[in-house]
Design a protein around this motif. Structure first.
Motif, PDB file in Angstrom:
ATOM      1  N   MET A   1       0.830  -1.186   0.000  1.00  0.00           N
ATOM      2  CA  MET A   1       0.000   0.000   0.000  1.00  0.00           C
ATOM      3  C   MET A   1       0.879   1.256   0.000  1.00  0.00           C
ATOM      4  O   MET A   1       0.540   2.237  -0.655  1.00  0.00           O
ATOM      5  N   GLU A   2       1.991   1.211   0.738  1.00  0.00           N
ATOM      6  CA  GLU A   2       2.900   2.369   0.755  1.00  0.00           C
ATOM      7  C   GLU A   2       3.413   2.677  -0.639  1.00  0.00           C
ATOM      8  O   GLU A   2       3.470   3.844  -1.050  1.00  0.00           O
ATOM      9  N   LYS A   3       3.777   1.621  -1.365  1.00  0.00           N
ATOM     10  CA  LYS A   3       4.283   1.806  -2.728  1.00  0.00           C
ATOM     11  C   LYS A   3       3.211   2.453  -3.605  1.00  0.00           C
ATOM     12  O   LYS A   3       3.505   3.342  -4.403  1.00  0.00           O
ATOM     13  N   ALA A   4       1.976   2.011  -3.458  1.00  0.00           N
ATOM     14  CA  ALA A   4       0.881   2.576  -4.243  1.00  0.00           C
ATOM     15  C   ALA A   4       0.699   4.057  -3.932  1.00  0.00           C
ATOM     16  O   ALA A   4       0.516   4.872  -4.845  1.00  0.00           O
ATOM     17  N   PHE A   5       0.752   4.430  -2.645  1.00  0.00           N
ATOM     18  CA  PHE A   5       0.630   5.850  -2.291  1.00  0.00           C
ATOM     19  C   PHE A   5       1.810   6.642  -2.832  1.00  0.00           C
ATOM     20  O   PHE A   5       1.645   7.778  -3.299  1.00  0.00           O
ATOM     21  N   ALA A   6       3.002   6.067  -2.803  1.00  0.00           N
ATOM     22  CA  ALA A   6       4.179   6.746  -3.361  1.00  0.00           C
ATOM     23  C   ALA A   6       3.968   7.012  -4.855  1.00  0.00           C
ATOM     24  O   ALA A   6       4.245   8.116  -5.348  1.00  0.00           O
ATOM     25  N   GLU A   7       3.453   6.025  -5.574  1.00  0.00           N
ATOM     26  CA  GLU A   7       3.198   6.191  -7.007  1.00  0.00           C
ATOM     27  C   GLU A   7       2.133   7.257  -7.262  1.00  0.00           C
ATOM     28  O   GLU A   7       2.260   8.050  -8.203  1.00  0.00           O
ATOM     29  N   ILE A   8       1.104   7.281  -6.441  1.00  0.00           N
ATOM     30  CA  ILE A   8       0.058   8.302  -6.602  1.00  0.00           C
ATOM     31  C   ILE A   8       0.643   9.694  -6.393  1.00  0.00           C
ATOM     32  O   ILE A   8       0.393  10.616  -7.182  1.00  0.00           O
ATOM     33  N   ILE A   9       1.430   9.860  -5.344  1.00  0.00           N
ATOM     34  CA  ILE A   9       2.020  11.170  -5.033  1.00  0.00           C
ATOM     35  C   ILE A   9       2.940  11.623  -6.162  1.00  0.00           C
ATOM     36  O   ILE A   9       2.894  12.776  -6.601  1.00  0.00           O
ATOM     37  N   GLU A  10       3.743  10.703  -6.660  1.00  0.00           N
ATOM     38  CA  GLU A  10       4.643  11.049  -7.771  1.00  0.00           C
ATOM     39  C   GLU A  10       3.856  11.360  -9.040  1.00  0.00           C
ATOM     40  O   GLU A  10       4.232  12.261  -9.803  1.00  0.00           O
ATOM     41  N   SER A  11       2.754  10.663  -9.258  1.00  0.00           N
ATOM     42  CA  SER A  11       1.993  10.861 -10.500  1.00  0.00           C
ATOM     43  C   SER A  11       1.306  12.225 -10.572  1.00  0.00           C
ATOM     44  O   SER A  11       0.948  12.665 -11.660  1.00  0.00           O
ATOM     45  N   ILE A  12       1.135  12.907  -9.437  1.00  0.00           N
ATOM     46  CA  ILE A  12       0.577  14.267  -9.496  1.00  0.00           C
ATOM     47  C   ILE A  12       1.674  15.318  -9.629  1.00  0.00           C
ATOM     48  O   ILE A  12       1.391  16.510  -9.639  1.00  0.00           O
ATOM     49  N   GLY A  13       2.938  14.853  -9.708  1.00  0.00           N
ATOM     50  CA  GLY A  13       4.044  15.777  -9.939  1.00  0.00           C
ATOM     51  C   GLY A  13       4.834  16.155  -8.700  1.00  0.00           C
ATOM     52  O   GLY A  13       5.681  17.037  -8.754  1.00  0.00           O
ATOM     53  N   GLU A  14       4.576  15.492  -7.600  1.00  0.00           N
ATOM     54  CA  GLU A  14       5.306  15.799  -6.362  1.00  0.00           C
ATOM     55  C   GLU A  14       6.619  15.030  -6.295  1.00  0.00           C
ATOM     56  O   GLU A  14       6.795  13.996  -6.940  1.00  0.00           O
ATOM     57  N   ASP A  15       7.506  15.540  -5.470  1.00  0.00           N
ATOM     58  CA  ASP A  15       8.814  14.929  -5.244  1.00  0.00           C
ATOM     59  C   ASP A  15       8.784  14.215  -3.898  1.00  0.00           C
ATOM     60  O   ASP A  15       8.690  14.858  -2.850  1.00  0.00           O
TER      61      ASP A  15
END
Length: 179
Positions: A1-15
């Motif tokens: 689940m952590e990996k999925a949230f990391a991917e979501i955060i990155e996909s909106i353009g965040e670092d």
């Protein structure tokens, strides 16, 4: 689940290396598990045998049970109050168990209409009541924060079983008590 949230955060353009986001995927996963902890509960565990013999056959109402749930369509919260009533037939349920039943179903990905029905059917199944009434009123963030962005709209749903469905006087008494 952590990996999925990391991917979501990155996909909106965040670092994800930005200081404020370093632990966000782990915190978000922990929060999401907590917000959906109803999946880890069963009706039997929640009630935990708290049914007591009673010769009361008059309406029992528990109102203004606050809850938080997550819309299964947008994964956004909806927040509100549940009002639950039942007419005992030889057994009453512990007061806190009604609130716990509301929470168990609220803490799952839901739509309000189904949650209302699930709560009513659960109360009916454990108490064998002559009737059960549930009214839920909630504000939905999916309507407030996105889409039409209306801040004052709320939704009310009801489910009436047994004598609450068949007897208009019983239903009217319940509705007048929760106003």
């Amino acid at each position: 689940m952590e990996k999925a949230f990391a991917e979501i955060i990155e996909s909106i353009g965040e670092d994800l290396n930005r200081e404020g986001l370093l632990d966000t995927p782990a915190r978000a996963a922990k929060a999401f598990r907590f917000l959906n902890r109803g999946y880890e509960q069963s009706l039997e565990e929640v009630v935990n045998g708290a049914l007591f013999p009673s010769d009361n056959s008059e309406m029992v109402v528990v109102q203004d049970i606050e809850f938080y749930s997550m819309c299964e369509h947008h994964l956004l919260p909806f927040i509100g109050k549940a009002h639950v009533a039942y007419i005992p037939q030889g057994m009453v349920i512990g007061l806190s168990k009604i609130a716990r039943i509301v929470d168990m179903y609220a803490r799952r990905l839901q739509i309000q209409e189904n949650m209302t029905k699930e709560i009513a059917e659960a109360i009916q199944s454990v108490t064998n009541a002559a009737g059960v009434g549930v009214v839920i009123e909630a504000k939905h963030m999916c309507m407030m924060m996105r889409g039409v962005e209306k801040q004052s709209g709320s939704m009310k749903t009801s489910m009436m079983l047994g004598s609450f469905r068949s007897n208009s006087a019983t239903r009217a008494e319940f509705m007048s008590l929760i106003k």
